[in-house]
Design a protein around this motif. Structure first.
Motif, short mmCIF file in Angstrom:
data_model
loop_
_atom_site.label_atom_id
_atom_site.label_comp_id
_atom_site.label_asym_id
_atom_site.label_seq_id
_atom_site.Cartn_x
_atom_site.Cartn_y
_atom_site.Cartn_z
N VAL A 54 -32.26 -55.83 -104.99
CA VAL A 54 -32.85 -55.59 -103.67
C VAL A 54 -34.25 -55.00 -103.74
O VAL A 54 -34.97 -55.00 -102.75
N GLY A 55 -34.63 -54.48 -104.91
CA GLY A 55 -35.93 -53.84 -105.05
C GLY A 55 -37.04 -54.81 -105.40
O GLY A 55 -36.81 -55.87 -105.98
N LYS A 56 -38.23 -54.41 -105.02
CA LYS A 56 -39.43 -55.17 -105.37
C LYS A 56 -40.23 -54.31 -106.35
O LYS A 56 -40.50 -53.14 -106.06
N PRO A 57 -40.61 -54.88 -107.49
CA PRO A 57 -41.36 -54.08 -108.48
C PRO A 57 -42.63 -53.49 -107.89
O PRO A 57 -43.35 -54.14 -107.12
N VAL A 58 -42.88 -52.25 -108.26
CA VAL A 58 -44.10 -51.55 -107.86
C VAL A 58 -45.16 -51.87 -108.91
O VAL A 58 -44.85 -51.93 -110.11
N ALA A 59 -46.38 -52.06 -108.48
CA ALA A 59 -47.47 -52.39 -109.41
C ALA A 59 -47.58 -51.34 -110.51
O ALA A 59 -47.38 -50.14 -110.26
N ASP A 60 -47.89 -51.79 -111.72
CA ASP A 60 -48.00 -50.88 -112.86
C ASP A 60 -49.07 -49.81 -112.66
O ASP A 60 -48.96 -48.72 -113.22
N ASP A 61 -50.07 -50.11 -111.86
CA ASP A 61 -51.14 -49.14 -111.66
C ASP A 61 -50.88 -48.18 -110.49
O ASP A 61 -51.71 -47.34 -110.17
N HIS A 62 -49.70 -48.27 -109.88
CA HIS A 62 -49.32 -47.37 -108.79
C HIS A 62 -49.14 -45.96 -109.36
O HIS A 62 -48.41 -45.76 -110.33
N LEU A 63 -49.79 -44.99 -108.76
CA LEU A 63 -49.76 -43.62 -109.27
C LEU A 63 -48.88 -42.69 -108.45
O LEU A 63 -48.79 -41.51 -108.75
N GLY A 64 -48.23 -43.20 -107.43
CA GLY A 64 -47.38 -42.36 -106.59
C GLY A 64 -46.07 -42.01 -107.28
O GLY A 64 -45.64 -42.68 -108.21
N PRO A 65 -45.43 -40.95 -106.80
CA PRO A 65 -44.17 -40.52 -107.42
C PRO A 65 -42.98 -41.38 -106.98
O PRO A 65 -43.04 -42.06 -105.96
N SER A 66 -41.95 -41.34 -107.77
CA SER A 66 -40.68 -41.96 -107.39
C SER A 66 -39.92 -40.97 -106.52
O SER A 66 -39.90 -39.78 -106.81
N GLU A 67 -39.30 -41.47 -105.46
CA GLU A 67 -38.52 -40.60 -104.59
C GLU A 67 -37.16 -40.29 -105.21
O GLU A 67 -36.60 -39.23 -104.97
N LEU A 68 -36.63 -41.24 -105.97
CA LEU A 68 -35.35 -41.06 -106.65
C LEU A 68 -35.45 -41.61 -108.06
O LEU A 68 -36.14 -42.61 -108.29
N ILE A 69 -34.75 -40.99 -108.98
CA ILE A 69 -34.73 -41.46 -110.36
C ILE A 69 -33.29 -41.77 -110.73
O ILE A 69 -32.40 -40.94 -110.57
N LEU A 70 -33.08 -43.01 -111.21
CA LEU A 70 -31.76 -43.45 -111.63
C LEU A 70 -31.74 -43.56 -113.15
O LEU A 70 -32.74 -43.89 -113.76
N PRO A 71 -30.58 -43.31 -113.73
CA PRO A 71 -30.48 -43.48 -115.19
C PRO A 71 -30.58 -44.96 -115.55
O PRO A 71 -30.29 -45.83 -114.73
N GLY A 72 -30.98 -45.22 -116.78
CA GLY A 72 -30.99 -46.59 -117.26
C GLY A 72 -29.56 -47.07 -117.49
O GLY A 72 -28.62 -46.27 -117.54
N PRO A 73 -29.39 -48.36 -117.63
CA PRO A 73 -28.04 -48.92 -117.77
C PRO A 73 -27.32 -48.49 -119.05
O PRO A 73 -26.11 -48.62 -119.15
N ASP A 74 -28.06 -47.96 -120.01
CA ASP A 74 -27.45 -47.52 -121.27
C ASP A 74 -27.18 -46.02 -121.31
O ASP A 74 -26.82 -45.48 -122.36
N ALA A 75 -27.32 -45.35 -120.18
CA ALA A 75 -27.08 -43.90 -120.11
C ALA A 75 -25.60 -43.58 -120.39
O ALA A 75 -24.72 -44.39 -120.11
N THR A 76 -25.38 -42.40 -120.93
CA THR A 76 -24.01 -41.97 -121.19
C THR A 76 -23.44 -41.25 -119.98
O THR A 76 -24.18 -40.81 -119.10
N LEU A 77 -22.14 -41.10 -119.97
CA LEU A 77 -21.46 -40.40 -118.89
C LEU A 77 -22.00 -38.98 -118.79
O LEU A 77 -22.28 -38.49 -117.69
N ASP A 78 -22.19 -38.29 -119.91
CA ASP A 78 -22.70 -36.92 -119.88
C ASP A 78 -24.13 -36.85 -119.35
O ASP A 78 -24.47 -35.92 -118.61
#
Length: 92
Positions: A54-78
């Motif tokens: 559902v997301g649209k990639p943000v340009a690589d040169d965008h300097l604004g902050p992320s409102e939320l940070i999600l773990p990568g798909p390889d993150a551990t339960l801990d």
């Protein structure tokens, strides 16, 4: 809303998508609380894949902050347990 998937980049997600993302986040929380590794990996993959869908990639040169940070798909339960707030990874 701009979300970051760790180790991947930022995606802009519409407000209309947030309800479905919250439901997937709730499933992830339940898996973490149970300590069920299999269920956890499935729930995390479902959430990350939906954000990619559902997301649209943000340009690589965008300097604004992320409102939320999600773990990568390889993150551990801990690792995810440490990232969770009272209302999950996605507030609401």
């Amino acid at each position: 809303m701009i979300l970051r998937i760790l180790h991947e980049g930022q995606l802009e997600v519409s407000e209309e998508s947030m309800m479905e993302l919250n439901e997937l986040d709730d499933a992830l929380i339940a898996a973490v609380e149970k300590g069920d590794e299999g269920l956890f990996h499935t729930a995390l993959a479902n959430l990350v894949n939906k954000v990619r869908e559902v997301g649209k990639p943000v340009a690589d040169d965008h300097l604004g902050p992320s409102e939320l940070i999600l773990p990568g798909p390889d993150a551990t339960l801990d690792e995810v347990r440490d990232m969770l707030a009272d209302d999950g990874l996605i507030p609401g």
